[in-house]
Design a protein around this motif. Structure first.
Motif, PDB file in Angstrom:
ATOM      1  N   ILE A 535     -40.323  -2.897 -27.471  1.00  0.00           N
ATOM      2  CA  ILE A 535     -39.590  -2.150 -28.506  1.00  0.00           C
ATOM      3  C   ILE A 535     -39.404  -0.701 -28.086  1.00  0.00           C
ATOM      4  CG2 ILE A 535     -39.706  -1.317 -30.882  1.00  0.00           C
ATOM      5  CD1 ILE A 535     -41.165  -3.931 -31.595  1.00  0.00           C
ATOM      6  N   PHE A 536     -40.478  -0.084 -27.590  1.00  0.00           N
ATOM      7  CA  PHE A 536     -40.396   1.332 -27.215  1.00  0.00           C
ATOM      8  C   PHE A 536     -39.448   1.533 -26.032  1.00  0.00           C
ATOM      9  CE2 PHE A 536     -43.774   1.898 -30.095  1.00  0.00           C
ATOM     10  CZ  PHE A 536     -43.953   3.252 -30.309  1.00  0.00           C
ATOM     11  N   PHE A 537     -39.445   0.590 -25.104  1.00  0.00           N
ATOM     12  CA  PHE A 537     -38.551   0.714 -23.950  1.00  0.00           C
ATOM     13  C   PHE A 537     -37.095   0.736 -24.399  1.00  0.00           C
ATOM     14  CE2 PHE A 537     -35.852  -1.488 -20.822  1.00  0.00           C
ATOM     15  CZ  PHE A 537     -35.984  -0.622 -19.746  1.00  0.00           C
ATOM     16  N   HIS A 538     -36.720  -0.180 -25.284  1.00  0.00           N
ATOM     17  CA  HIS A 538     -35.326  -0.239 -25.722  1.00  0.00           C
ATOM     18  C   HIS A 538     -34.974   0.929 -26.644  1.00  0.00           C
ATOM     19  CE1 HIS A 538     -34.340  -3.921 -23.715  1.00  0.00           C
ATOM     20  NE2 HIS A 538     -35.319  -4.590 -24.314  1.00  0.00           N
ATOM     21  N   LEU A 539     -35.935   1.366 -27.467  1.00  0.00           N
ATOM     22  CA  LEU A 539     -35.678   2.546 -28.312  1.00  0.00           C
ATOM     23  C   LEU A 539     -35.471   3.788 -27.444  1.00  0.00           C
ATOM     24  CD1 LEU A 539     -38.169   2.082 -31.304  1.00  0.00           C
ATOM     25  CD2 LEU A 539     -35.684   1.874 -31.347  1.00  0.00           C
ATOM     26  N   LYS A 540     -36.316   3.952 -26.434  1.00  0.00           N
ATOM     27  CA  LYS A 540     -36.169   5.096 -25.533  1.00  0.00           C
ATOM     28  C   LYS A 540     -34.837   5.043 -24.791  1.00  0.00           C
ATOM     29  CE  LYS A 540     -41.067   6.017 -24.590  1.00  0.00           C
ATOM     30  NZ  LYS A 540     -42.136   5.971 -23.556  1.00  0.00           N
ATOM     31  N   ASN A 541     -34.486   3.846 -24.307  1.00  0.00           N
ATOM     32  CA  ASN A 541     -33.220   3.713 -23.590  1.00  0.00           C
ATOM     33  C   ASN A 541     -32.027   4.027 -24.478  1.00  0.00           C
ATOM     34  OD1 ASN A 541     -33.226   2.933 -20.744  1.00  0.00           O
ATOM     35  ND2 ASN A 541     -34.535   1.271 -21.411  1.00  0.00           N
ATOM     36  N   PHE A 542     -32.146   3.675 -25.753  1.00  0.00           N
ATOM     37  CA  PHE A 542     -31.006   3.857 -26.660  1.00  0.00           C
ATOM     38  C   PHE A 542     -30.904   5.293 -27.163  1.00  0.00           C
ATOM     39  CE2 PHE A 542     -28.687   3.414 -30.684  1.00  0.00           C
ATOM     40  CZ  PHE A 542     -27.600   2.661 -30.253  1.00  0.00           C
ATOM     41  N   PHE A 543     -32.075   5.912 -27.457  1.00  0.00           N
ATOM     42  CA  PHE A 543     -32.042   7.223 -28.105  1.00  0.00           C
ATOM     43  C   PHE A 543     -32.463   8.379 -27.192  1.00  0.00           C
ATOM     44  CE2 PHE A 543     -32.721   4.315 -31.726  1.00  0.00           C
ATOM     45  CZ  PHE A 543     -31.616   4.655 -32.490  1.00  0.00           C
ATOM     46  N   LEU A 544     -33.419   8.135 -26.253  1.00  0.00           N
ATOM     47  CA  LEU A 544     -34.048   9.251 -25.565  1.00  0.00           C
ATOM     48  C   LEU A 544     -33.676   9.375 -24.095  1.00  0.00           C
ATOM     49  CD1 LEU A 544     -37.663   8.951 -27.065  1.00  0.00           C
ATOM     50  CD2 LEU A 544     -35.781  10.401 -27.838  1.00  0.00           C
ATOM     51  N   VAL A 545     -33.317   8.271 -23.449  1.00  0.00           N
ATOM     52  CA  VAL A 545     -33.048   8.333 -22.013  1.00  0.00           C
ATOM     53  C   VAL A 545     -31.799   9.154 -21.741  1.00  0.00           C
ATOM     54  CG1 VAL A 545     -32.318   6.979 -20.019  1.00  0.00           C
ATOM     55  CG2 VAL A 545     -34.266   6.229 -21.384  1.00  0.00           C
ATOM     56  N   LYS A 546     -31.988  10.245 -20.978  1.00  0.00           N
ATOM     57  CA  LYS A 546     -30.869  11.126 -20.673  1.00  0.00           C
ATOM     58  C   LYS A 546     -30.559  11.133 -19.180  1.00  0.00           C
ATOM     59  CE  LYS A 546     -33.331  14.412 -22.496  1.00  0.00           C
ATOM     60  NZ  LYS A 546     -34.413  13.595 -23.085  1.00  0.00           N
ATOM     61  N   THR A 547     -31.614  10.919 -18.363  1.00  0.00           N
ATOM     62  CA  THR A 547     -31.452  10.978 -16.916  1.00  0.00           C
ATOM     63  C   THR A 547     -32.181   9.799 -16.270  1.00  0.00           C
ATOM     64  OG1 THR A 547     -33.450  12.320 -16.646  1.00  0.00           O
ATOM     65  CG2 THR A 547     -31.391  13.502 -17.020  1.00  0.00           C
ATOM     66  N   ASP A 548     -32.018   9.690 -14.932  1.00  0.00           N
ATOM     67  CA  ASP A 548     -32.727   8.631 -14.202  1.00  0.00           C
ATOM     68  C   ASP A 548     -34.236   8.810 -14.302  1.00  0.00           C
ATOM     69  OD1 ASP A 548     -30.391   7.427 -13.452  1.00  0.00           O
ATOM     70  OD2 ASP A 548     -30.246   8.510 -11.541  1.00  0.00           O
ATOM     71  N   LYS A 549     -34.696  10.053 -14.352  1.00  0.00           N
ATOM     72  CA  LYS A 549     -36.128  10.305 -14.493  1.00  0.00           C
ATOM     73  C   LYS A 549     -36.634   9.780 -15.832  1.00  0.00           C
ATOM     74  CE  LYS A 549     -39.591  13.928 -14.256  1.00  0.00           C
ATOM     75  NZ  LYS A 549     -39.840  15.380 -14.127  1.00  0.00           N
ATOM     76  N   ASP A 550     -35.857   9.974 -16.883  1.00  0.00           N
ATOM     77  CA  ASP A 550     -36.221   9.436 -18.195  1.00  0.00           C
ATOM     78  C   ASP A 550     -36.316   7.918 -18.144  1.00  0.00           C
ATOM     79  OD1 ASP A 550     -36.409  11.848 -19.414  1.00  0.00           O
ATOM     80  OD2 ASP A 550     -34.401  11.835 -20.270  1.00  0.00           O
ATOM     81  N   ARG A 551     -35.398   7.312 -17.412  1.00  0.00           N
ATOM     82  CA  ARG A 551     -35.403   5.846 -17.332  1.00  0.00           C
ATOM     83  C   ARG A 551     -36.657   5.344 -16.628  1.00  0.00           C
ATOM     84  NH1 ARG A 551     -30.745   5.628 -16.110  1.00  0.00           N
ATOM     85  NH2 ARG A 551     -29.890   5.084 -18.142  1.00  0.00           N
ATOM     86  N   GLU A 552     -37.102   6.072 -15.600  1.00  0.00           N
ATOM     87  CA  GLU A 552     -38.335   5.692 -14.921  1.00  0.00           C
ATOM     88  C   GLU A 552     -39.533   5.825 -15.848  1.00  0.00           C
ATOM     89  OE1 GLU A 552     -38.720   7.993 -11.427  1.00  0.00           O
ATOM     90  OE2 GLU A 552     -36.914   7.193 -10.463  1.00  0.00           O
ATOM     91  N   GLU A 553     -39.578   6.906 -16.630  1.00  0.00           N
ATOM     92  CA  GLU A 553     -40.701   7.106 -17.539  1.00  0.00           C
ATOM     93  C   GLU A 553     -40.675   6.121 -18.700  1.00  0.00           C
ATOM     94  OE1 GLU A 553     -40.497  11.156 -18.681  1.00  0.00           O
ATOM     95  OE2 GLU A 553     -41.219  11.925 -16.745  1.00  0.00           O
ATOM     96  N   ALA A 554     -39.474   5.685 -19.084  1.00  0.00           N
ATOM     97  CA  ALA A 554     -39.356   4.733 -20.189  1.00  0.00           C
ATOM     98  C   ALA A 554     -39.953   3.384 -19.833  1.00  0.00           C
ATOM     99  CB  ALA A 554     -37.885   4.561 -20.589  1.00  0.00           C
ATOM    100  N   MET A 555     -40.003   3.054 -18.541  1.00  0.00           N
ATOM    101  CA  MET A 555     -40.546   1.764 -18.128  1.00  0.00           C
ATOM    102  C   MET A 555     -41.967   1.904 -17.593  1.00  0.00           C
ATOM    103  SD  MET A 555     -38.744   0.964 -14.454  1.00  0.00           S
ATOM    104  CE  MET A 555     -40.089   0.698 -13.348  1.00  0.00           C
ATOM    105  N   ASP A 556     -42.642   3.005 -17.885  1.00  0.00           N
ATOM    106  CA  ASP A 556     -44.021   3.194 -17.447  1.00  0.00           C
ATOM    107  C   ASP A 556     -44.883   2.037 -17.951  1.00  0.00           C
ATOM    108  OD1 ASP A 556     -46.438   4.127 -16.597  1.00  0.00           O
ATOM    109  OD2 ASP A 556     -46.669   5.577 -18.224  1.00  0.00           O
ATOM    110  N   PRO A 557     -45.442   1.219 -17.051  1.00  0.00           N
ATOM    111  CA  PRO A 557     -46.158   0.022 -17.494  1.00  0.00           C
ATOM    112  C   PRO A 557     -47.556   0.287 -18.004  1.00  0.00           C
ATOM    113  CG  PRO A 557     -46.198   0.165 -15.114  1.00  0.00           C
ATOM    114  CD  PRO A 557     -45.376   1.320 -15.588  1.00  0.00           C
TER     115      PRO A 557
END
Length: 765
Positions: A535-557
């Protein structure tokens, strides 16, 4: 009264929950849009690419290969296929040995369960003691020791089984301890060169009026380790600088976002509001705003860096000291440096990934006070938490609720509702009470001042285990028994109360069975589903991901969570060992947990978790010690229970069990634990000799140059590493010491002179 049918229905509810989670996982994991959630480790290793590329629009989100849905359980055999040596290369020794804890549970409890059901269950079942009593009991209790009449010769069966179970557990523990110790030594010997193998941390460096901390450290180790000392790095108090660097990175990320937004639509420059959360305030050009903020922060960072580098108060009385050989580092880390044992304290440095930099700036002298404060705080946290635990346990007793609230009886007596209350709600309620506990305990560990992430997690794990033992285990038995037998206590003589308690302890097995099903079975299935990260991954991707770095942090396992996972496993060891003789019916539920959890966490370690550090299984002595503790507790409880059953002849023979178990622990501690806290000089010399033969020209100083520099000084943009490298002393050159008295430092400093520490002229002088 509860029955086997009620427990069966409760088991069915939890099995159904686990099955639903597994089916949901099997479907979600094969959807392309979720690939980064369920296989992040392979992305981090660069061995997996996103399936969203080069696909049709619909197939980017939904897997249209219907044959893959048929094989929805193929992840289980896949998780078991990777051999252990390959698993160690892939995930590290910590992760591989963590999985062995689950295997250890299977090795211990599977044979014990077979013996218990073959020998003790028939002995317990063929009595009618509980039928003739007026105690509240369940059908499960008829399979327990509670169903044996007072003073019966049948207690000899339980006595013999207690010895058999103890010897078997100790045998398996010794084999596993020996195996893990061998794995650790082999892992350390076979690894490539690591900076922590050559480095120690020295703390409580005494103040000196004539020399800085850096000069003092250099002189001390040149004098006392002249042939092996290589270089050192002092420890800086860089907390404020760290916060400024973090703020600058955040601002840079926003700037990247708005620049990307502008590149897609160059007709208008993006704007933002300067007020709270960008919701109010004046509207300004976003890129100009963040450029200005970054310039301001860069100046502040530069000023703060100069302040840290030049202000002696920013240098802590500690340093990372590196040696030319592993042998030299081992000698320094494992010996006392001066006749005063309170100064120049040395220990192995954690590997660079394992260093918890925020605590490096804590003065060593304050650690004792900090730990005393946390000890008192933990004491009150543990015992005041007993109040909500007592309330939670009352939910597990249907009869008690009916006596307290008779008007609910018609509703509670509905079979489904009754099974739901007994089999699901108590475990869920207890989990909710415990949900914030790991965070609280980790904060406590950080306040204590541990300088490594592994140290923080191990201390938090110890406290979590103590908390669970007192509140979940002892609290459940004491409060549950008092509530369940309150009416009986009121109407009986005082000398009968100990007997009632003795009989009632095994009767709490019903609650623990439901707890194992909720926390173990359904909990493991929920773990592999990863619903919260999904849930958090998709919420971050939809609302918070702005750059490639954000995308890497959004998938922090994240990591395996040793500080919570290992104590939770130890609770199952405790329950299994305590109830193996008392109520063997609980053992199959524990065996199912260990088997299922092993498969689940093996899959997660292979595909998901990314371990932050590698301690080479340094936690295994803690694992061994807690199982020994659980074994001793089970023996003491059995002795107490036997004393209430008028088994006077068997009770004295049980006294030998804890004595033998403690002797066994002392033996293992002396035989195997040194491999986890010290490094053999013979192994270090062999490794050094081998590397000198293979790589005679290797530049070790260059290899260690930036290993223990604070992360905030490692930025590429501002050449921070070049600035900080000045803190690492360069190889040759020596000058006279600044001390007015040279009695304690006969060797000159090498800060700017003409002779090398190893030169003949220096030794002659």
């Amino acid at each position: 009264m509860a029955s086997l049918g009620d427990i069966g229905l409760s088991a069915a509810i939890n099995l159904l929950s686990a099955f639903v989670f597994l089916v949901a996982f099997a479907i979600l994991r094969i959807q392309p849009i979720n690939d980064r959630v369920y296989f992040p480790k392979w992305y981090m290793k660069g061995l997996r690419s996103s399936p969203l590329h080069a696909r049709a629009f619909v197939s980017k989100f939904v897997n249209l290969d219907f044959t893959s849905y048929v094989k929805f359980l193929n992840w289980m055999p896949a998780a078991l296929q990777m051999p252990e040596p390959e698993l160690i290369d892939h995930a590290g020794l910590d992760s591989a040995v963590y999985l062995r804890i689950y295997l250890l549970g299977l090795k211990i409890f599977a044979p014990i369960a077979f013996l218990a059901f073959s020998v003790m269950v028939p002995v317990n079942w063929t009595n009618n003691t509980l039928n003739r009593s007026n105690l509240t009991y369940s059908s499960i209790d008829k399979l327990s020791i509670s169903n044996i009449p007072l003073g019966s010769n049948r207690f000899w069966t339980h006595l013999v089984m207690a010895y058999v179970f103890t010897f078997w557990t100790c045998y398996i523990l010794k084999r596993e301890y020996q195996l893990v110790a061998t794995m650790r030594l082999h892992f350390l010997a076979s690894q490539r060169r690591r900076s922590d193998q050559f480095t120690v941390i020295v703390r409580n460096v005494p103040p000196d009026a004539d020399e800085s901390v850096s000069e003092l450290v250099e002189h001390f180790f040149l004098v006392n380790h002249p042939d092996h000392y290589l270089t050192h790095q002092v420890v800086y108090n860089a907390k404020k600088l760290s916060s400024l660097v973090a703020m600058k990175k955040k601002m840079q990320n926003w700037l990247d976002y708005y620049q990307l937004k502008h590149s897609r639509n160059q007709s208008a420059r993006p704007t933002k509001r300067t007020g709270f959360l960008g919701l109010c305030g004046s509207k300004v050009d976003a890129m100009d705003f963040y450029n200005t903020e970054i310039e301001k922060l860069s100046k502040e960072i530069e000023l703060e860096r100069d302040k840290v580098m030049q202000n002696p108060k920013s240098i802590m009385p500690a340093a990372f000291v590196s040696f030319r050989t592993r042998w030299g580092a081992a000698v320094c880390a494992q010996t006392q440096q001066t006749k005063n044992p309170t100064i120049w304290l040395t220990e192995w440095a954690p590997e660079p990934r394992d260093v918890y930099w925020d605590n490096m700036s804590i003065p060593y002298v304050s650690l004792t006070i900090r730990r005393l404060i946390i000890f008192v705080a933990f004491f009150f946290l543990t015992f005041f938490f007993m109040i909500p635990i007592a309330f939670v346990q009352s939910l597990a007793n249907i009869e008690g609720i009916e006596k307290a609230a008779p008007f609910l009886k018609p509703f509670i007596e509905i079979k489904f509702i009754k099974s739901l209350i007994q089999g699901f709600l108590p475990g869920i309620a207890l989990k909710l009470f415990l949900i914030f506990l790991p965070t609280i305990l980790m904060i406590m560990s950080k306040f204590e001042g541990f300088i490594s992430l592994s140290g923080l997690e191990r201390r938090a794990a110890t406290r979590y285990y103590i908390f669970q033992f007192i509140n979940v285990f002892l609290g459940s038995i004491i409060t549950g028994t008092a509530f369940q037998q309150l009416d009986k206590f009121i109407h009986q003589s005082a000398n009968e109360i100990p007997k009632t308690i003795g009989v009632s302890i095994p009767m709490k097995a019903t609650f623990f069975i439901t707890y194992i099903m909720v926390d173990g079975w359904a909990g493991c299935a929920g773990e592999i589903l990863r619903l919260k990260p999904l849930i958090f991954f998709h919420l971050k991707n939809f609302f918070l991901v702005k750059t490639d770095k954000d995308r890497e942090e959004a998938m922090d396992p994240g990591t395996i969570g040793f500080n919570t996972g290992e104590p939770q496993i130890q609770l199952y060891f405790l329950l299994g060992l305590v109830y193996a003789v008392v109520t063997p019916f609980l053992l199959p539920y524990i065996i199912v947990f260990f088997g299922f959890a092993y498969v689940v966490y093996r899959h997660q370690i292979i595909n998901v978790y990314n371990q932050e550090y590698e301690s080479a299984a340094a936690f295994w002595p803690d694992v061994h010690g807690r199982i020994i503790f659980a074994l001793v507790i089970s023996q003491l409880l059995l002795m107490g229970l036997m004393s209430t059953k008028e088994a006077a002849n068997s009770t004295p023979l049980l006294i030998a069990l804890p004595v033998l178990t403690i002797w066994f622990h002392i033996f293992c501690k002396g035989r195997y634990e040194p491999a986890f806290i010290r490094h053999p000089l013979q192994e270090a010399m062999m490794k050094d000799t081998l590397e000198r033969t293979r790589e005679p020209n290797f530049n070790l100083k260059e290899f260690l140059q930036n290993a223990y520099i604070h992360p905030v000084f490692k930025g590429d943009e501002d050449n921070d590493s070049e600035v900080m490298s000045e803190g690492w002393e360069q190889e040759p050159a020596v000058v006279q010491t600044k001390r007015q008295s040279k009695r304690s430092t006969p060797l000159p400093s090498k800060r700017s002179g003409s002779v090398s520490p190893s030169s003949p002229s220096l030794h002659e002088s």
